[in-house]
Design a protein around this motif. Sequence first.
Motif, short mmCIF file in Angstrom:
data_model
loop_
_atom_site.label_atom_id
_atom_site.label_comp_id
_atom_site.label_asym_id
_atom_site.label_seq_id
_atom_site.Cartn_x
_atom_site.Cartn_y
_atom_site.Cartn_z
N ASN A 180 0.86 -1.34 -0.09
CA ASN A 180 0.02 0.16 -0.08
C ASN A 180 1.06 1.34 -0.10
OD1 ASN A 180 -2.06 -1.78 0.08
ND2 ASN A 180 -2.90 -1.37 2.00
N VAL A 181 1.96 1.38 -0.61
CA VAL A 181 2.75 2.48 -0.85
C VAL A 181 1.95 3.05 -2.06
CG1 VAL A 181 4.49 1.32 -2.21
CG2 VAL A 181 5.01 3.35 -1.41
N ILE A 182 1.69 4.22 -2.07
CA ILE A 182 1.03 5.01 -3.08
C ILE A 182 1.66 5.85 -3.90
CG2 ILE A 182 -1.06 6.54 -3.69
CD1 ILE A 182 -1.93 6.01 -0.63
N ASP A 194 4.01 8.15 -1.88
CA ASP A 194 3.89 8.28 -0.40
C ASP A 194 3.85 7.03 0.38
OD1 ASP A 194 2.33 9.13 1.85
OD2 ASP A 194 0.23 9.47 0.81
N ALA A 195 4.56 6.98 1.22
CA ALA A 195 4.74 5.71 2.19
C ALA A 195 3.97 5.83 3.39
CB ALA A 195 6.26 5.56 2.47
N SER A 196 3.31 7.12 3.58
CA SER A 196 2.62 7.19 4.99
C SER A 196 1.63 6.37 5.23
CB SER A 196 2.17 8.72 4.92
OG SER A 196 1.21 8.95 4.17
N PRO A 206 6.12 4.41 8.25
CA PRO A 206 6.73 5.40 8.90
C PRO A 206 7.49 5.02 10.20
CG PRO A 206 4.86 6.05 7.83
CD PRO A 206 4.63 4.71 7.78
N ALA A 207 6.67 4.19 11.18
CA ALA A 207 7.35 4.02 12.29
C ALA A 207 8.52 3.14 12.09
CB ALA A 207 6.15 3.31 13.04
N ALA A 208 8.38 2.31 11.22
CA ALA A 208 9.33 1.18 11.01
C ALA A 208 10.59 1.83 10.62
CB ALA A 208 9.04 0.04 10.03
N VAL A 209 10.76 2.87 9.55
CA VAL A 209 11.48 3.63 9.00
C VAL A 209 12.22 4.60 10.04
CG1 VAL A 209 12.27 5.50 7.40
CG2 VAL A 209 10.74 3.31 6.46
N ASN A 210 11.30 5.24 10.64
CA ASN A 210 11.62 6.14 12.00
C ASN A 210 12.61 7.10 11.31
OD1 ASN A 210 11.45 7.16 14.58
ND2 ASN A 210 12.95 5.90 15.31
N LEU A 215 12.14 9.65 4.40
CA LEU A 215 11.04 9.48 3.73
C LEU A 215 10.57 10.72 2.82
CD1 LEU A 215 8.79 7.49 6.11
CD2 LEU A 215 9.61 6.90 3.88
N ASN A 216 10.47 11.84 3.44
CA ASN A 216 10.17 12.99 2.68
C ASN A 216 11.13 13.60 1.78
OD1 ASN A 216 7.72 12.68 3.95
ND2 ASN A 216 8.44 14.11 5.76
N GLU A 217 12.25 13.23 1.62
CA GLU A 217 13.26 13.73 0.95
C GLU A 217 14.15 12.77 0.24
OE1 GLU A 217 15.85 16.43 3.13
OE2 GLU A 217 14.10 17.46 3.75
N VAL A 218 14.81 11.76 0.75
CA VAL A 218 15.89 10.74 0.03
C VAL A 218 14.86 9.92 -1.09
CG1 VAL A 218 17.57 9.19 0.24
CG2 VAL A 218 17.51 11.17 1.63
#
Length: 328
Positions: A180-182, A194-196, A206-210, A215-218
């Motif tokens: 469900n990545v969009i 969007d991985a949110s 998002p919690a797993a990546v922390n 997420l928002n840049e790279v």
Amino acid sequence: MAEPINVVVTGAAGQIAYSLLYQLAAGSVFGPDQPINLRLLDIPVMMEVLQGVVMELEDLALPLLKEVLPTADPAAAFKDAAAAFLVGAMPRKQGMERKDLLSANVKIFKVQGEALDKYARKDVKVLVVGNPANTNALICSHYAPSIPKENFTAMTRLDQNRAQAALAARLGVQVDKILNVIIWGNHSSTQFPDASHATVNGKPVPAAVNDDTWLNEVFLETIQKRGAAVIAARKMSSAMSAAKAAGDHMRDWWMGTKPGHWVSMGVLSDGSYGVPKDIVFSFPVTIKDGKFNIVQNLPVSDFARSKLNATAKELEEERTEAHSVLMP
Ligand code: NAD
Ligand code: LMR
């Protein structure tokens, strides 16, 4: 066994088609019980190359593949088509944006829309791969008024697959554990990966990546620019991964999505999430009985809103340019 269906591939002598045709003939898209007739469209100067592709298709010795018709005539190619992969178009070179192809490629999609309108089945499923894919799909549908608008889609599945693979690599998990990545918006560098809302083994990504900065840049920029990175390295645009994504897109559209799974497809905007209507915009969808539904009521942060607005604006600009090319 079922009756064969007619499946069109345009740009059939090109790079993407070369990887796509095997998947179609082997049954990995329409299923192991669905025979197919392939209608291979390319331009007249490519007919000799296309003959070589036809020879190789014969030599695959695959039982699901019935007739193969190589042709430069859109009327013959689109006759009674049940599914069409519109791949044939010029690819970009290093340093170009995909929208730089618009004036050259959009005319192709006008002609093919008109041919679909006249010759294809009214329930034909059309997947536009040739760039700029979203705007080409809009134009193609515009010139095929007798076919429902929801039968025209543009490919952002390659971006989805790229995003899934990048998250899996970051989290050290198998790629199918990410769901469900969009991909929102245009298949261009303004797209919003969007991985949110994505999950890894059922838990929020998002919690797993922390690391929201990652997420928002790279992550975001890597996916936005992945096509250009492949071109810089290969000196040709992605083809094997594009063909795989085209197969994934059509298989899910044909067969449906698994419960709880979303996929991203460029579809005519119905105004969901405040996206302007009359552009082909990539949304998360679920699919059942050959019909897609846009996933509704996902929360949209201020960050996401600004990204959705930027990619929608680019699509509106492309639409204006396409109309000025076709109706100067
Ligand atoms: P390619 O140059 O290898 O092949 C394109 C083929 O299309 C050629 O054989 C050409 O003769 C043919 N063609 C040109 N005009 C045609 C027409 N009017 N009718 C039928 N065929 C025609 O290119 P490729 O690598 O296969 O890429 C094809 C397109 O797909 C490009 O526009 C590329 O940018 C795009 N693409 C999209 C995605 C995506 O994710 N949406 C991914 C990769 C590539
Ligand atoms: C891609 O995403 O790889 C394709 O759209 C080709 C390109 O021009 O980037």
